[in-house]
Motif scaffolding. Structure first.
Motif, PDB file in Angstrom:
ATOM      1  N   PRO A  54     -25.380 -33.579  -4.345  1.00 27.59           N
ATOM      2  CA  PRO A  54     -24.229 -32.710  -4.087  1.00 27.59           C
ATOM      3  C   PRO A  54     -23.016 -33.405  -3.467  1.00 27.59           C
ATOM      4  CG  PRO A  54     -26.259 -31.564  -3.567  1.00 27.59           C
ATOM      5  CD  PRO A  54     -26.641 -32.983  -3.865  1.00 27.59           C
ATOM      6  N   PRO A  55     -23.197 -34.245  -2.426  1.00 25.61           N
ATOM      7  CA  PRO A  55     -21.986 -34.902  -1.907  1.00 25.61           C
ATOM      8  C   PRO A  55     -21.349 -35.868  -2.901  1.00 25.61           C
ATOM      9  CG  PRO A  55     -23.967 -35.702  -0.772  1.00 25.61           C
ATOM     10  CD  PRO A  55     -24.358 -34.511  -1.565  1.00 25.61           C
ATOM     11  N   LEU A  56     -22.193 -36.598  -3.656  1.00 21.67           N
ATOM     12  CA  LEU A  56     -21.627 -37.488  -4.675  1.00 21.67           C
ATOM     13  C   LEU A  56     -20.977 -36.672  -5.789  1.00 21.67           C
ATOM     14  CD1 LEU A  56     -24.423 -40.214  -4.979  1.00 21.67           C
ATOM     15  CD2 LEU A  56     -22.197 -40.407  -3.841  1.00 21.67           C
ATOM     16  N   GLY A  57     -21.591 -35.536  -6.099  1.00 17.35           N
ATOM     17  CA  GLY A  57     -20.993 -34.662  -7.096  1.00 17.35           C
ATOM     18  C   GLY A  57     -19.672 -34.097  -6.638  1.00 17.35           C
ATOM     19  N   GLY A  58     -19.579 -33.774  -5.341  1.00 17.57           N
ATOM     20  CA  GLY A  58     -18.314 -33.301  -4.800  1.00 17.57           C
ATOM     21  C   GLY A  58     -17.217 -34.347  -4.944  1.00 17.57           C
ATOM     22  N   ALA A  59     -17.591 -35.602  -4.688  1.00 14.69           N
ATOM     23  CA  ALA A  59     -16.619 -36.685  -4.864  1.00 14.69           C
ATOM     24  C   ALA A  59     -16.211 -36.825  -6.327  1.00 14.69           C
ATOM     25  CB  ALA A  59     -17.209 -37.995  -4.346  1.00 14.69           C
ATOM     26  N   ALA A  60     -17.187 -36.701  -7.224  1.00 11.09           N
ATOM     27  CA  ALA A  60     -16.893 -36.804  -8.660  1.00 11.09           C
ATOM     28  C   ALA A  60     -15.985 -35.671  -9.113  1.00 11.09           C
ATOM     29  CB  ALA A  60     -18.191 -36.808  -9.463  1.00 11.09           C
ATOM     30  N   VAL A  61     -16.254 -34.469  -8.620  1.00 13.08           N
ATOM     31  CA  VAL A  61     -15.409 -33.324  -8.964  1.00 13.08           C
ATOM     32  C   VAL A  61     -13.989 -33.551  -8.463  1.00 13.08           C
ATOM     33  CG1 VAL A  61     -14.975 -30.896  -8.463  1.00 13.08           C
ATOM     34  CG2 VAL A  61     -17.267 -31.633  -9.120  1.00 13.08           C
ATOM     35  N   GLY A  62     -13.872 -34.093  -7.230  1.00  6.92           N
ATOM     36  CA  GLY A  62     -12.550 -34.364  -6.689  1.00  6.92           C
ATOM     37  C   GLY A  62     -11.777 -35.399  -7.499  1.00  6.92           C
ATOM     38  N   LEU A  63     -12.490 -36.383  -8.030  1.00  9.46           N
ATOM     39  CA  LEU A  63     -11.838 -37.451  -8.786  1.00  9.46           C
ATOM     40  C   LEU A  63     -11.576 -37.077 -10.241  1.00  9.46           C
ATOM     41  CD1 LEU A  63     -13.790 -40.572  -7.446  1.00  9.46           C
ATOM     42  CD2 LEU A  63     -11.387 -40.017  -7.016  1.00  9.46           C
ATOM     43  N   PHE A  64     -12.565 -36.445 -10.874  1.00 12.97           N
ATOM     44  CA  PHE A  64     -12.495 -36.230 -12.326  1.00 12.97           C
ATOM     45  C   PHE A  64     -12.416 -34.763 -12.739  1.00 12.97           C
ATOM     46  CE2 PHE A  64     -15.188 -40.013 -11.510  1.00 12.97           C
ATOM     47  CZ  PHE A  64     -14.298 -40.983 -11.951  1.00 12.97           C
ATOM     48  N   GLY A  65     -12.717 -33.858 -11.803  1.00 11.16           N
ATOM     49  CA  GLY A  65     -12.710 -32.437 -12.135  1.00 11.16           C
ATOM     50  C   GLY A  65     -14.101 -31.950 -12.512  1.00 11.16           C
ATOM     51  N   PRO A  66     -14.357 -30.637 -12.374  1.00  9.97           N
ATOM     52  CA  PRO A  66     -15.696 -30.106 -12.622  1.00  9.97           C
ATOM     53  C   PRO A  66     -16.113 -30.174 -14.085  1.00  9.97           C
ATOM     54  CG  PRO A  66     -14.141 -28.322 -12.190  1.00  9.97           C
ATOM     55  CD  PRO A  66     -13.429 -29.597 -11.891  1.00  9.97           C
ATOM     56  N   VAL A  67     -15.167 -30.066 -15.011  1.00 11.32           N
ATOM     57  CA  VAL A  67     -15.519 -30.076 -16.434  1.00 11.32           C
ATOM     58  C   VAL A  67     -16.057 -31.443 -16.838  1.00 11.32           C
ATOM     59  CG1 VAL A  67     -14.643 -29.802 -18.778  1.00 11.32           C
ATOM     60  CG2 VAL A  67     -13.848 -28.277 -16.961  1.00 11.32           C
ATOM     61  N   VAL A  68     -15.424 -32.502 -16.385  1.00  8.15           N
ATOM     62  CA  VAL A  68     -15.898 -33.854 -16.688  1.00  8.15           C
ATOM     63  C   VAL A  68     -17.260 -34.099 -16.035  1.00  8.15           C
ATOM     64  CG1 VAL A  68     -15.408 -36.317 -16.424  1.00  8.15           C
ATOM     65  CG2 VAL A  68     -13.558 -34.728 -16.976  1.00  8.15           C
ATOM     66  N   THR A  69     -17.471 -33.543 -14.856  1.00 10.35           N
ATOM     67  CA  THR A  69     -18.760 -33.692 -14.180  1.00 10.35           C
ATOM     68  C   THR A  69     -19.874 -33.030 -14.977  1.00 10.35           C
ATOM     69  OG1 THR A  69     -17.587 -33.668 -12.064  1.00 10.35           O
ATOM     70  CG2 THR A  69     -19.969 -33.372 -12.003  1.00 10.35           C
ATOM     71  N   VAL A  70     -19.590 -31.887 -15.584  1.00  3.85           N
ATOM     72  CA  VAL A  70     -20.574 -31.227 -16.450  1.00  3.85           C
ATOM     73  C   VAL A  70     -20.887 -32.104 -17.660  1.00  3.85           C
ATOM     74  CG1 VAL A  70     -20.913 -29.268 -18.009  1.00  3.85           C
ATOM     75  CG2 VAL A  70     -20.040 -28.884 -15.709  1.00  3.85           C
ATOM     76  N   ALA A  71     -19.884 -32.748 -18.220  1.00  2.90           N
ATOM     77  CA  ALA A  71     -20.112 -33.649 -19.354  1.00  2.90           C
ATOM     78  C   ALA A  71     -20.996 -34.825 -18.946  1.00  2.90           C
ATOM     79  CB  ALA A  71     -18.778 -34.141 -19.905  1.00  2.90           C
ATOM     80  N   ALA A  72     -20.789 -35.347 -17.733  1.00  2.00           N
ATOM     81  CA  ALA A  72     -21.637 -36.436 -17.238  1.00  2.00           C
ATOM     82  C   ALA A  72     -23.078 -35.967 -17.062  1.00  2.00           C
ATOM     83  CB  ALA A  72     -21.078 -36.958 -15.913  1.00  2.00           C
ATOM     84  N   ASN A  73     -23.249 -34.724 -16.615  1.00  2.00           N
ATOM     85  CA  ASN A  73     -24.585 -34.154 -16.486  1.00  2.00           C
ATOM     86  C   ASN A  73     -25.262 -34.078 -17.856  1.00  2.00           C
ATOM     87  OD1 ASN A  73     -26.836 -32.900 -15.433  1.00  2.00           O
ATOM     88  ND2 ASN A  73     -25.887 -30.904 -15.239  1.00  2.00           N
ATOM     89  N   ALA A  74     -24.511 -33.660 -18.874  1.00  2.00           N
ATOM     90  CA  ALA A  74     -25.058 -33.606 -20.231  1.00  2.00           C
ATOM     91  C   ALA A  74     -25.513 -34.986 -20.690  1.00  2.00           C
ATOM     92  CB  ALA A  74     -24.005 -33.045 -21.189  1.00  2.00           C
ATOM     93  N   LEU A  75     -24.737 -36.005 -20.372  1.00  2.00           N
ATOM     94  CA  LEU A  75     -25.102 -37.374 -20.745  1.00  2.00           C
ATOM     95  C   LEU A  75     -26.403 -37.801 -20.073  1.00  2.00           C
ATOM     96  CD1 LEU A  75     -24.467 -40.062 -22.122  1.00  2.00           C
ATOM     97  CD2 LEU A  75     -23.063 -40.667 -20.128  1.00  2.00           C
TER      98      LEU A  75
END
Length: 216
Positions: free
Chosen positions: A152-173
């Protein structure tokens, strides 16, 4: 204790899928709030829909899983999660993403998460000797809690940098990589012994066995 390369592939697949799941833990809620401008009731529904699906499937899933090969089930669960999650950024970039799709994807992913977890735990018995089951299980648990704490904290950083939509795409990968890891496990998986009656197709009675036991 050495558990072999077959366990190593399964462990790696489990680790990467767990990391992806917890990395994008809050992404759906943030998409609902920031992209779809959903209200508090909708966000609460989104947060509860996945666990509700998990609660309904948790008990019936055991009898269904018992007499099936686990690796095809895990690969299918990974591919379902990957496809469902990729539909979110695709719909967003096409301008057609809605709350209904987000809710449906969250439920599909929750069901596939539970299916993968059940199958991977059951598959340990065929990959690891009895003497190594405690070690193997402890590695799975350590992986789960590490992903739970750090994701979750790393995900929060990823969301802050790339946005939640890109984070979902990374999860799919991550689920695609998990499927490839399971595919890399060598050796044929033996089909579990079946009872005298035919269980090649799921029956309503099979799916309700667990709930019937609890209610009794």
């Amino acid at each position: 204790m050495k558990l072999g390369s077959r366990f190593g592939w399964l462990w790696a697949a489990y680790a990467v899928s767990a990391a992806g799941t917890w990395l994008a833990f809050d992404a759906f809620a943030l998409i609902a709030l920031l992209v779809l401008h959903a209200g508090s009731a909708q966000v609460a529904l989104l947060a509860s829909a996945g666990p509700a699906v998990g609660a309904l499937l948790a008990v019936p899933l055991g009898p269904w899983m018992e007499f099936r090969r686990k690796r095809p089930v895990m690969i299918a669960a990974d591919l379902v999660r990957c496809a469902a999650l990729l539909a979110v950024p695709a719909a967003h970039f096409l301008g057609v993403l809605g709350f209904g799709q987000l809710l449906l994807v969250s439920m599909v992913v929750a069901a596939a998460d539970l299916t993968f977890t059940a199958a991977s735990g059951a598959h340990l018995k065929s990959l690891v000797p009895r003497a190594g089951l405690l070690t193997a299980t402890s590695r799975f648990e350590s992986t789960t809690w590490t992903a739970t704490v750090l994701g979750p904290p790393l995900g929060g950083a990823a969301v802050g940098l790339f946005g939640p939509v890109v984070t979902v795409a990374a999860n799919a990968l991550s689920f695609l990589l998990s499927a490839l890891g399971i595919r890399a496990i060598d050796g044929a998986e033996l089909a579990p012994e079946r009872p005298p009656r035919d269980t090649t197709r799921p029956r309503t009675a099979d799916l309700l066995d667990g709930w019937r036991h609890l209610l009794t």
